[in-house]
Structure formats: C-alpha cells, structure tokens
Scaffold this active site. Structure first.
Site, PDB file in Angstrom:
ATOM      1  N   THR A 309       0.858  -1.196   0.000  1.00  0.00           N
ATOM      2  CA  THR A 309       0.000   0.000   0.000  1.00  0.00           C
ATOM      3  C   THR A 309       0.891   1.241   0.000  1.00  0.00           C
ATOM      4  O   THR A 309       1.901   1.290   0.711  1.00  0.00           O
ATOM      5  CB  THR A 309      -0.942   0.011   1.227  1.00  0.00           C
ATOM      6  OG1 THR A 309      -1.759  -1.157   1.157  1.00  0.00           O
ATOM      7  CG2 THR A 309      -1.846   1.228   1.235  1.00  0.00           C
ATOM      8  N   PHE A 311       1.271   5.160   0.788  1.00  0.00           N
ATOM      9  CA  PHE A 311       0.720   6.217   1.645  1.00  0.00           C
ATOM     10  C   PHE A 311       1.377   7.540   1.266  1.00  0.00           C
ATOM     11  O   PHE A 311       2.550   7.557   0.874  1.00  0.00           O
ATOM     12  CB  PHE A 311       1.040   5.934   3.117  1.00  0.00           C
ATOM     13  CG  PHE A 311       0.367   4.709   3.674  1.00  0.00           C
ATOM     14  CD1 PHE A 311       0.849   3.431   3.406  1.00  0.00           C
ATOM     15  CD2 PHE A 311      -0.753   4.824   4.493  1.00  0.00           C
ATOM     16  CE1 PHE A 311       0.242   2.295   3.925  1.00  0.00           C
ATOM     17  CE2 PHE A 311      -1.373   3.696   5.026  1.00  0.00           C
ATOM     18  CZ  PHE A 311      -0.875   2.434   4.735  1.00  0.00           C
TER      19      PHE A 311
HETATM   20  O1  LIG Z   1      -7.293  -0.592   8.069  1.00  0.00           O
HETATM   21  C1  LIG Z   1      -6.078  -0.359   8.134  1.00  0.00           C
HETATM   22  O2  LIG Z   1      -5.321  -1.015   8.870  1.00  0.00           O
HETATM   23  C2  LIG Z   1      -5.519   0.706   7.334  1.00  0.00           C
HETATM   24  O3  LIG Z   1      -4.476   1.201   7.672  1.00  0.00           O
HETATM   25  C3  LIG Z   1      -6.225   1.099   6.070  1.00  0.00           C
HETATM   26  C4  LIG Z   1      -5.753   0.349   4.840  1.00  0.00           C
HETATM   27  C5  LIG Z   1      -6.314   1.033   3.560  1.00  0.00           C
HETATM   28  O4  LIG Z   1      -7.044   1.991   3.626  1.00  0.00           O
HETATM   29  O5  LIG Z   1      -5.980   0.542   2.477  1.00  0.00           O
HETATM   30  C6  LIG Z   1      -4.288   0.418   4.752  1.00  0.00           C
HETATM   31  C7  LIG Z   1      -3.549  -0.597   4.274  1.00  0.00           C
HETATM   32  C8  LIG Z   1      -4.160  -1.839   3.776  1.00  0.00           C
HETATM   33  O6  LIG Z   1      -4.219  -1.676   2.378  1.00  0.00           O
HETATM   34  C9  LIG Z   1      -5.543  -2.025   4.269  1.00  0.00           C
HETATM   35  C10 LIG Z   1      -6.241  -1.037   4.830  1.00  0.00           C
END
Ligand SMILES: O=C(O)C(=O)C[C@]1(C(=O)O)C=C[C@@H](O)C=C1
Length: 433
Positions: A309, A311
C-alpha cells in the site's frame, strides 16, 4: 476507550481536542480523534480554489498555476533560484532564514538549527521540512486504531513520531489543519485493491500539501478469539481494502461466509475482542493480534505475497523541491471541453521523457455532467472528471516546469498537490517470500 464528544463547529472541535491533548501531555494510544463535523460543501469552492485559473496567484505555495505560461515559468525559475541561494546563504551563515516566493508572499520559514562547528553541514531534505512548532515529537495523524497498517506507515515515514489515531480520513486532514497534528499519513493506493478514492477527493477539498510517500508491504492475518476454529466462523470483518486484498485466499480456505466492512483492520480485531465474538474473524496485522489478544488462524492471506500500500505524507507547508535525488510530483486538473485534452496533457510529459506513475479520474463534483445539444442528433450527457496525475520529476526540474506550463494551456483548473522525494527503500516483500 476515550472518545471525544462530537460538536457542531470546528472551533469547538479545536478547543476540545486541544484540552484533551494538553491534559494528557502525550496523547494516549487509545485516544482516537473523532469527526466533529462533516465537510461543508458551501466551503468547497473556497477550499478547492476557483475552477477557472484566470487570475489565480502564480505561486507554487498557493498550489495554483497562474494565468500565463510566462508567469508560471518565471515563478518556477524564481523559486528554483531562491532554493539555490537559500542553500548558499545558509551554508555561509549557518543560520536560518525565510524564503520569499514570487509576488512577495512569504513562502516558508526554514527552522534550521545553527551550526556551531567550522564545518558547514549540507542541508538535507528533512531540514527543509519545517519542524514542529511546539518543539516536541512530531505528531502524525493516521486513520484507524493502534495496530492498523496506517499506524505502521506513520512509523515508517516518521520513525520517532507520536502516532495519533483518527476515526476517519477527514479527521486526519482536520487534525493537521487545526495544528493538533504536524503531519497526516494516509493510504492512496494498493497494489491489489487499487485507489483509495476517498483520499483523492479529500486532497482536493483540503489545502494540505503532499510532502512525501511511503510504501508499506501489507501482510494480512486471519485473527479470532483464542480457541476458535475456522469451522466455527460465520463471518469475516475488516477494512474493505483488506477484504478485497484477501478475497481469493478466503475462498481457498473454505471461508464462504459473510464479509462485513468496518472502518479499519485493527478496529475489526478490537471489535471481536471487545464483544467476545466467537463466530467472527478479522483480517488484520499480527500486531493487532498481539494488542487485542487474538490468535492467528492463518498468516499471509493476501492474494499476492507482494501486496503493497502506498501512503502519502501531508503537511500544512510544502517542501522545497530539489533535483539531487528522485522526486515525484502530484497534480490534479480539469478541463472544460475538448476530447483530446487528456491526450495533449499526457504528451506534454511524454515529449519531455517524464514518466507518469499514476493517473486517476474522479467525478467532478462541482460540475459532474456536461450536456451537449446537437439539433440534428439530440442531447448527449458526458461525465466530467478531475484527473490526478503523478509523474517522476521534481518541480525544481525545468522539464517539469515546462510540462506544467503547457498543461496549463489545455486545462481550466490545475493544482500542484506536492513535489516530494520518492520512496526508494529497497524492495522488501512479505515474510513468506
Ligand atoms: O485498516 C487499516 O489497517 C488501514 O491502515 C487502512 C488500509 C487502507 O485503507 O488501504 C491500509 C492498508 C491496507 O491496504 C488495508 C487497509
């Protein structure tokens, strides 16, 4: 859990949260900042700036591109030369100073530490990002509760930060705007699940600047209360992105049970523990299992082991773009009409050998539909979009300045969301690889 009472105004939210934080000196990990008011759409125009760029100030700081190509180019040139002269001044004097942007607007205060020894040290990227005004640890807002991947991303972006949980993305934006936090770290896209659209929309509605990015390998686990077996499960709960990232694996594990979306992965684990749910599992991190006393039923359940992911880090002030390391720039634009605008915009980058790393379109909320009447054929309705583009160049790079000057000619609205160092950390796939 300690939570804040919703109030009807931003002022109340500000004083309420400030007093909560002051009474704790350090924000306790269980203090989650909750949304106090919804975004007021009547402020949308003020927040996003006018859609027509005519007359917009031509400063990088303002985030808008000015009315003419010449203005834009001279703004960029002045800004680039200020960066160079600022570095020289600072190295000579060892002191701090202000950079003034074009049009005489104060742009950024460099809060640099005076160098006492005779050997001037070169500035680093972090020197150019203003330090917290309160002189304490950097406070970083993220969405979710402790154990969420966003908390881990905040720690990767700012290793010694104080991570501040927020219950919604919008609240993380507000926390920075109201000086409750110094930065926000928010997910924008995932290699399996795609874009997190909400944050694209919020980037446009708010006035924060992208000052960095981090990419976090996401390694999901299936968690349940101790003693619970897979056969007992009737539902799996998690953040929608996490559910999407594990869909195939859940089916392979024989878990053809209900899926339910909650606000964040760690929140799902906490919910199971708090309500003693023996028929429910959560998709979350191993750290969430530790924090909430759950057992790990299966590890690495994401459909692709190299699940990542991305950020972005957000701040009230932009950082000064540089060319001595790889930078990315994020922009958003709209256009009134013309079918080939997107092609022209993309070619402005292609002709200059600038790689695009991402393009995203979102509905143009102020003007979602364009009606085109043709007396002979009838009425056509076209959807209107805002386009978000990330490209691999710094705003201090003359190629990027020229490309944007050209893009401005084809578009009715253009904003630079940020020019920031690319995350170049070595590739670190999930544990089982
Ligand atoms: O729910 C979490 O733990 C988050 O940090 C959010 C979140 C997102 O929004 O994509 C972050 C990383 C992962 O992809 C899954 C969920």
């Amino acid at each position: 859990m300690q939570s804040l009472t919703p109030s009807s105004s931003g002022v109340n939210l500000k004083s309420l949260i400030r007093s909560k934080i002051q009474s704790h000196r350090v924000v306790p990990s269980r203090l989650v900042i909750r949304c106090a008011y919804r975004f007021d759409s009547s402020n949308a125009a003020a927040n996003t700036g006018t859609i027509n760029t005519n007359g917009a100030p031509s400063t990088y700081n303002a985030g808008h591109v000015g009315p003419s190509r010449a203005d834009w180019q001279s703004s960029c040139a002045i800004l680039a030369s200020k960066v160079v002269s600022q570095q020289q001044d600072t190295e000579m004097s060892g002191g701090a100073g202000n950079i003034t942007a074009v049009n005489g607007h104060k742009m950024i205060d460099l809060d640099l530490v005076a160098i006492n020894d005779n050997q001037p040290k070169p500035l680093t990227i972090t020197d150019l990002s203003p330090a917290p005004m309160h002189g304490a640890q950097l406070r970083v807002a993220y969405q979710g509760v402790p154990g969420a991947y966003s908390e881990a991303a905040a720690g990767k972006a700012y290793p010694k930060c104080e991570a501040i949980p927020c219950d919604q993305f919008e609240v993380a934006f507000q926390a920075v705007e109201l000086w409750i936090a110094d930065r926000a770290v928010l997910p924008v896209e995932n290699s399996l699940g795609g874009s997190i659209h909400r944050n694209y929309d919020l980037l446009l509605r708010h006035r924060l600047h992208i000052v960095g990015e981090v990419q976090l390998p996401v390694h999901h686990c299936l968690l349940a209360l101790p003693g619970v077996r897979k056969e007992y499960l009737t539902r799996v709960i998690s953040h929608p992105q996490a559910l999407a990232q594990c869909e195939l694996t859940l089916t392979k594990l024989g878990l053809n049970v209900a899926r339910e979306a909650v606000d964040d992965t760690a929140g799902a684990a906490e919910y199971i523990a708090a309500n003693n749910l023996r028929d429910t599992a959560a998709i979350a991190s191993a750290r969430a299992a530790d924090l909430y006393g759950l057992q790990i039923l299966a590890e690495g359940i994401q459909d692709d082991s190299s699940n990542v992911t991305r950020f972005v880090m957000l701040a009230r002030e932009p950082i000064i773009p540089r060319t001595d390391r790889p930078f990315k720039t994020s922009i958003v634009f709209a256009h009134h009409e013309g079918t080939s605008v997107l092609f022209k915009v993309l070619s402005a980058f292609a002709f200059r050998n600038i790689s695009l790393t991402k393009i995203e379109s979102r509905p143009h909320r102020n003007r979602p539909i364009r009606v085109v009447d043709d007396a002979n054929v009838g009425t056509a309705k076209h959807f209107e979009y805002m386009f978000y583009v990330d490209f691999e160049a710094s705003m201090a790079d003359v190629r990027a300045q020229n490309a944007l000057a050209e893009v401005q000619e084809f578009t009715s609205f253009l904003r630079v969301l940020g020019s920031y160092p690319m995350d170049m950390t070595p590739w670190c796939p999930s544990r089982e690889d």
